[in-house]
Design an enzyme around this catalytic site. Structure first.
Site, PDB file in Angstrom:
ATOM      1  N   ARG A 129       0.816  -1.233   0.000  1.00  0.00           N
ATOM      2  CA  ARG A 129       0.000   0.000   0.000  1.00  0.00           C
ATOM      3  C   ARG A 129       0.839   1.267   0.000  1.00  0.00           C
ATOM      4  NH1 ARG A 129      -2.918  -2.734   4.168  1.00  0.00           N
ATOM      5  NH2 ARG A 129      -4.511  -4.078   3.272  1.00  0.00           N
ATOM      6  N   LYS A 151       2.710  11.112 -11.611  1.00  0.00           N
ATOM      7  CA  LYS A 151       1.845  10.229 -12.395  1.00  0.00           C
ATOM      8  C   LYS A 151       2.592   8.930 -12.633  1.00  0.00           C
ATOM      9  CE  LYS A 151      -1.212  13.125 -15.178  1.00  0.00           C
ATOM     10  NZ  LYS A 151      -1.617  13.410 -16.575  1.00  0.00           N
ATOM     11  N   GLU A 193       8.316  16.916 -26.118  1.00  0.00           N
ATOM     12  CA  GLU A 193       7.702  17.382 -24.871  1.00  0.00           C
ATOM     13  C   GLU A 193       8.232  18.767 -24.494  1.00  0.00           C
ATOM     14  OE1 GLU A 193       5.245  15.931 -23.135  1.00  0.00           O
ATOM     15  OE2 GLU A 193       5.223  13.847 -23.791  1.00  0.00           O
ATOM     16  N   LYS A 235       6.463  22.370 -15.041  1.00  0.00           N
ATOM     17  CA  LYS A 235       5.755  21.191 -14.544  1.00  0.00           C
ATOM     18  C   LYS A 235       5.512  21.306 -13.039  1.00  0.00           C
ATOM     19  CE  LYS A 235       4.355  16.785 -15.097  1.00  0.00           C
ATOM     20  NZ  LYS A 235       4.857  15.624 -15.848  1.00  0.00           N
ATOM     21  N   GLU A 245      -4.854  16.604 -11.418  1.00  0.00           N
ATOM     22  CA  GLU A 245      -5.372  16.885 -12.747  1.00  0.00           C
ATOM     23  C   GLU A 245      -6.873  17.089 -12.785  1.00  0.00           C
ATOM     24  OE1 GLU A 245      -3.319  14.888 -15.953  1.00  0.00           O
ATOM     25  OE2 GLU A 245      -5.152  14.872 -17.131  1.00  0.00           O
ATOM     26  N   ARG A 249      -3.618  21.067 -14.897  1.00  0.00           N
ATOM     27  CA  ARG A 249      -2.642  20.028 -15.234  1.00  0.00           C
ATOM     28  C   ARG A 249      -2.983  19.321 -16.535  1.00  0.00           C
ATOM     29  NH1 ARG A 249       0.461  15.617 -11.336  1.00  0.00           N
ATOM     30  NH2 ARG A 249       1.671  14.697 -13.017  1.00  0.00           N
ATOM     31  N   ASN A 253      -1.293  17.657 -21.291  1.00  0.00           N
ATOM     32  CA  ASN A 253      -1.579  16.550 -22.210  1.00  0.00           C
ATOM     33  C   ASN A 253      -1.784  17.039 -23.636  1.00  0.00           C
ATOM     34  OD1 ASN A 253      -1.498  14.446 -20.244  1.00  0.00           O
ATOM     35  ND2 ASN A 253      -3.482  15.168 -19.496  1.00  0.00           N
ATOM     36  N   HIS A 256      -1.640  14.823 -26.683  1.00  0.00           N
ATOM     37  CA  HIS A 256      -1.604  13.447 -26.188  1.00  0.00           C
ATOM     38  C   HIS A 256      -2.845  12.634 -26.554  1.00  0.00           C
ATOM     39  CE1 HIS A 256       1.901  14.831 -24.091  1.00  0.00           C
ATOM     40  NE2 HIS A 256       2.052  13.711 -23.429  1.00  0.00           N
ATOM     41  N   HIS A 260      -2.101   9.392 -28.303  1.00  0.00           N
ATOM     42  CA  HIS A 260      -2.450   8.068 -27.778  1.00  0.00           C
ATOM     43  C   HIS A 260      -3.168   7.223 -28.827  1.00  0.00           C
ATOM     44  CE1 HIS A 260      -2.271   9.307 -23.231  1.00  0.00           C
ATOM     45  NE2 HIS A 260      -1.098   9.327 -23.824  1.00  0.00           N
ATOM     46  N   HIS A 273       6.618   7.526 -27.868  1.00  0.00           N
ATOM     47  CA  HIS A 273       5.602   8.410 -27.289  1.00  0.00           C
ATOM     48  C   HIS A 273       5.785   9.849 -27.782  1.00  0.00           C
ATOM     49  CE1 HIS A 273       2.868  10.194 -24.402  1.00  0.00           C
ATOM     50  NE2 HIS A 273       3.840  10.926 -23.896  1.00  0.00           N
TER      51      HIS A 273
END
Lengths: 369, 369
Positions: A129, A151, A193, A235, A245, A249, A253, A256, A260, A273
């Site tokens: 955990r 993330k 990026e 960032k 997010e 935030r 993306n 993205h 994706h 990517h």
């Protein structure tokens, strides 16, 4: 030990804790000081270094040997590539941790690019955990983006980064020297990026990049370090405002959602990517132009800068309906509506579903088979 | 709809958010008000009910049909049993979520016992890096313990609950009526956790239990409701003080280190969790006696009360070294030392490694083959 030529310290403020990003040069080398830089952030006696088959031969031995002077160190070497960013790799990490009887005291160290960082972070978030972890990003893409902000996660066969957690590292150590061993194609992917930050929040940085991209492509580490510092500061500011997010935030993306689609459609690993994000940013810019926010000159500028970094500016052929279906899985979909990050102008992005869906279809149709 | 005979509302305070525990009767029934009780805590339009093959025929239809009036409802029915508390079941939940294109708006509802609650919670914690979930515990054990406090997770082949997250539900709805369909053996297993609260923090409650256990075994729902309320209040108080188990929360694991050895050694599912905890609490009490904290009369009292609830007071035969090895995986191990929760007196527990290891070996040897 060489004197660092570039050095910068930043701090990321998050709900769970604050942590430093150290951007430096030559921390990773024979007789390096890398272990001494990360050691103060290791609270227990147990360390598991997670890396991959490409990075291990370059940097693992020095890091491992130095840390063994102070800690019980175990290693998990995973295969290299986005196609291994899955549950099976996470299980390999768990299996090592269980086999050596490591417990809540353990600190995981991610030594590698974004895939290693995301997976190590998710394993840290979920083992017992939640245990500590440290990021040592060795690619430009992970240095400017994925190693900062917590993330973590893996891909689901039907969608990228669908499984994961927000889990912040104890520190991030970005050594520009590692970029010397980075394949040119991956350096370019990282620059996508970097260019993204300029496009969404700083037109002046875009000008700076147009001037400095040749030096960065030629591996001028001081210029690269300056760019990494600027991106990490952007960032860190965004993460401090909106860690989970729910707002600003999401702008990170940019490109993205389109990207994706490319990655999922082509199969993880065939497009990098950053390459998919580059082509995706062009599509987002094209849609912004159709809405009337960008001029054709500005879209041409986006393409020119991406081309300077040897990045693709055209997606592979994908059927419109296929693209829309893949977009339907995106985490930004809300109440069934596709929301996209688009450009109001160069240097200003917005998350919106306030556009005519036919304009999106038009952009996708331009790139259909 | 029958008028509830027992009703209590508690609030759990956690770092992420506060949430209610509603303890009631007859919320789950034909034309019940269950959906109306959980609906205010569902923020989006998408609901996935996760349940198992045993509970589904009893309560799924009514809940599903009522919720379908307001929400898009999907269902994931898993096999029943601790042996299915694993990654494969989590993947089944992910697969349903992906197949129906659910997103960050989704609310997962755990309809079942502790295994369903722990798995649904972990799936909620990790799907798209975290979505909402609601607990509807249908066993006594999950009502008094596992549904409250945000511990979620699955087992690793080498250790129980090794993979997971702290992730708090939006609400917990505990309906005493569900206990009418609970097998007697599982009711007893739940009583083990009820007795645990008394042993670690309230000697008066222990006396209350000795008097009221017969009524609870006879399914007097008002008495059961009173016991569940008291246990949930203890749990809520502890979680508010120490959500991530860095201190006092560990005391709730009384009997669990010994119990996990039994569960892992015998194979998940052959001993119920509560049964293993019962035998484990006896071992912890025996060690407490060897240290000089409990009298033999007090250990006899522990055994008597557990026997009143039809619970085992002797573990299965396990070799001493095997037990020690299995204990080495426990999350409470710190710097390689086994720490145990022991009783200073009836009603007062302590987490300690300050005992002669031979005394632990002696206790384990008593129960070796």
């Amino acid at each position: 030990m060489a004197t660092p030529l570039f050095h910068a310290d930043l701090t990321v403020h998050t709900q769970s804790h604050d942590y430093p990003i150290v951007i430096t040069e030559n921390a990773i080398a024979e007789n390096s000081s890398m272990a001494s830089q990360v050691a103060p952030y290791i609270t227990g006696r147990q360390v598991l270094i997670v890396t991959n088959e490409t990075v291990a031969p370059l940097y693992l031995k020095a890091l491992q040997e130095e840390l063994e002077a102070q800690f019980t160190v175990q290693v998990c070497v995973l295969p290299d590539g986005e196609q291994y960013k899955n549950q099976s790799s996470i299980n390999q990490i768990y299996d090592v941790l269980m086999a050596v009887h490591f417990n809540r005291d353990v600190t995981l160290i991610a030594l590698g690019g974004g895939v290693i960082g995301d997976m190590t972070g998710f394993a840290a978030a979920s083992f017992m955990r939640g245990v500590n972890f440290i990021q040592i990003p060795t690619t430009l893409l992970s240095q400017v983006d994925s190693s900062v902000g917590g993330k973590t996660g893996i891909n689901h066969p039907q969608g990228k980064n669908m499984i994961g957690a927000f889990w912040q590292p104890q520190m991030v150590l970005a050594d520009m020297s590692t970029l010397k061993t980075l394949p040119a194609r991956e350096l370019s992917a990282g620059l996508a990026e970097v260019i993204k930050y300029a496009l969404i929040m700083d037109a002046e940085f875009l000008t700076w990049l147009e001037h400095n991209l040749p030096a960065m492509m030629a591996l001028d580490l001081a210029v690269l370090g300056e760019a990494v510092k600027r991106c990490c500061q952007y960032k860190a500011d965004v993460v401090a405002q909106d860690e989970r997010e729910s707002g600003v935030r999401a702008l990170l993306n940019f490109g993205h959602t389109f990207g994706h689609v490319i990655e999922t459609h082509e199969g993880y690993g065939s497009w990098l990517h950053g390459e998919a994000v580059a082509a995706g940013m062009v599509q987002a810019a094209e849609l912004s132009q159709k809405i009337g926010w960008l001029t054709s000159d500005e879209v041409a500028c986006v393409k020119r800068i991406l081309s300077l970094a040897n990045l693709p500016i055209t997606p592979p052929p994908i059927e419109v309906q296929t693209a829309l279906d893949l977009m339907g899985h995106d985490k930004k979909v809300k109440h069934g509506q596709i929301r996209l990050i688009l450009l109001k102008s160069l240097g200003e992005a917005v998350l919106t579903n306030d556009f005519d869906p036919h304009l999106l279809t038009d952009v996708l149709a331009t790139h259909a088979p």
